[in-house]
Design an enzyme around this catalytic site. Structure first.
Site, PDB file in Angstrom:
ATOM      1  CG  ASP A 168      27.889  23.228  29.247  1.00 37.95           C
ATOM      2  OD1 ASP A 168      29.137  23.218  29.271  1.00 37.95           O
ATOM      3  OD2 ASP A 168      27.214  22.448  28.524  1.00 37.95           O
ATOM      4  CG  HIS A 209      35.873  25.734  28.113  1.00 42.67           C
ATOM      5  ND1 HIS A 209      36.619  25.406  27.000  1.00 42.67           N
ATOM      6  CD2 HIS A 209      35.321  24.582  28.552  1.00 42.67           C
ATOM      7  CE1 HIS A 209      36.508  24.114  26.763  1.00 42.67           C
ATOM      8  NE2 HIS A 209      35.728  23.584  27.697  1.00 42.67           N
TER       9      HIS A 209
HETATM   10  P1  AMP Z   1      34.996  20.630  27.304  1.00 41.26           P
HETATM   11  O1  AMP Z   1      34.597  19.205  27.160  1.00 41.26           O
HETATM   12  O2  AMP Z   1      35.690  20.946  28.597  1.00 41.26           O
HETATM   13  O3  AMP Z   1      35.728  21.165  26.092  1.00 41.26           O
HETATM   14  O4  AMP Z   1      33.633  21.426  27.435  1.00 41.26           O
HETATM   15  C1  AMP Z   1      32.954  21.966  26.357  1.00 41.26           C
HETATM   16  C2  AMP Z   1      31.610  22.358  26.884  1.00 41.26           C
HETATM   17  O5  AMP Z   1      31.000  23.259  25.968  1.00 41.26           O
HETATM   18  C3  AMP Z   1      30.625  21.188  27.062  1.00 41.26           C
HETATM   19  O6  AMP Z   1      30.201  21.126  28.412  1.00 41.26           O
HETATM   20  C4  AMP Z   1      29.488  21.544  26.117  1.00 41.26           C
HETATM   21  O7  AMP Z   1      28.224  21.157  26.606  1.00 41.26           O
HETATM   22  C5  AMP Z   1      29.627  23.049  25.997  1.00 41.26           C
HETATM   23  N1  AMP Z   1      29.084  23.643  24.803  1.00 41.26           N
HETATM   24  C6  AMP Z   1      29.286  23.242  23.515  1.00 41.26           C
HETATM   25  N2  AMP Z   1      28.650  24.055  22.656  1.00 41.26           N
HETATM   26  C7  AMP Z   1      28.028  25.006  23.420  1.00 41.26           C
HETATM   27  C8  AMP Z   1      27.203  26.135  23.116  1.00 41.26           C
HETATM   28  N3  AMP Z   1      26.880  26.453  21.858  1.00 41.26           N
HETATM   29  N4  AMP Z   1      26.727  26.876  24.142  1.00 41.26           N
HETATM   30  C9  AMP Z   1      27.038  26.551  25.421  1.00 41.26           C
HETATM   31  N5  AMP Z   1      27.819  25.508  25.773  1.00 41.26           N
HETATM   32  C10 AMP Z   1      28.301  24.741  24.781  1.00 41.26           C
END
Ligand code: AMP
Length: 113
Positions: A30, A99
């Site tokens: 993440d 995810h």
């Molecule tokens: P959610 O709030 O469950 O939709 O989680 C989305 C997650 O994606 C968050 O923890 C973000 O930090 C993560 N995230 C967003 N963009 C990226 C990226 N480019 N690479 C890795 N993680 C990401």
């Protein structure tokens, strides 16, 4: 249809620290970790969210969870870890591509925020 952010990571069009991948799922760190170890594991298929998964996603969802546990073992989270799926606005979902968060490396608290 435009690719989701996580599809672009799966297809290696965007950079990510990939820790595991196979033909069905990809696990990567993440970008904004909420624990010493914070990895997301996603299906390559862009299932929008768990609430919209279909009966024909049955095997894929089982594979996703089994691989989440395997990744946690590989990352050395023997002391425990938490798997989280955020679903919809009240669930805290920000990215509309299913995810599973794998969080570990510290003691988790309950209830979650
Ligand atoms: P959610 O709030 O469950 O939709 O989680 C989305 C997650 O994606 C968050 O923890 C973000 O930090 C993560 N995230 C967003 N963009 C990226 C990226 N480019 N690479 C890795 N993680 C990401």
């Amino acid at each position: 249809m435009e690719k989701t952010l996580f599809q672009r990571i799966c297809d290696q069009e965007l950079p990510a620290q990939i820790v595991f991948q196979d033909d069905q799922v990809v696990a990567f760190r993440d970008i904004n970790p909420q624990a010493p170890t914070h990895v997301l594991i996603v299906p390559r298929k862009p299932v929008v969210r768990i609430g919209e998964a279909q009966p024909d996603d049955h095997a894929l969802l089982g594979h996703l969870l089994l691989k989440a546990a395997e990744v946690a073992r590989t990352l050395g989270l023997e002391a425990g870890y938490r798997l989280v799926i955020n679903n919809g606005p009240d669930g805290g979902e920000a990215v509309p591509h299913l995810h599973v968060h794998i969080l570990g490396g510290r003691r988790m608290t309950w209830p979650p925020g």
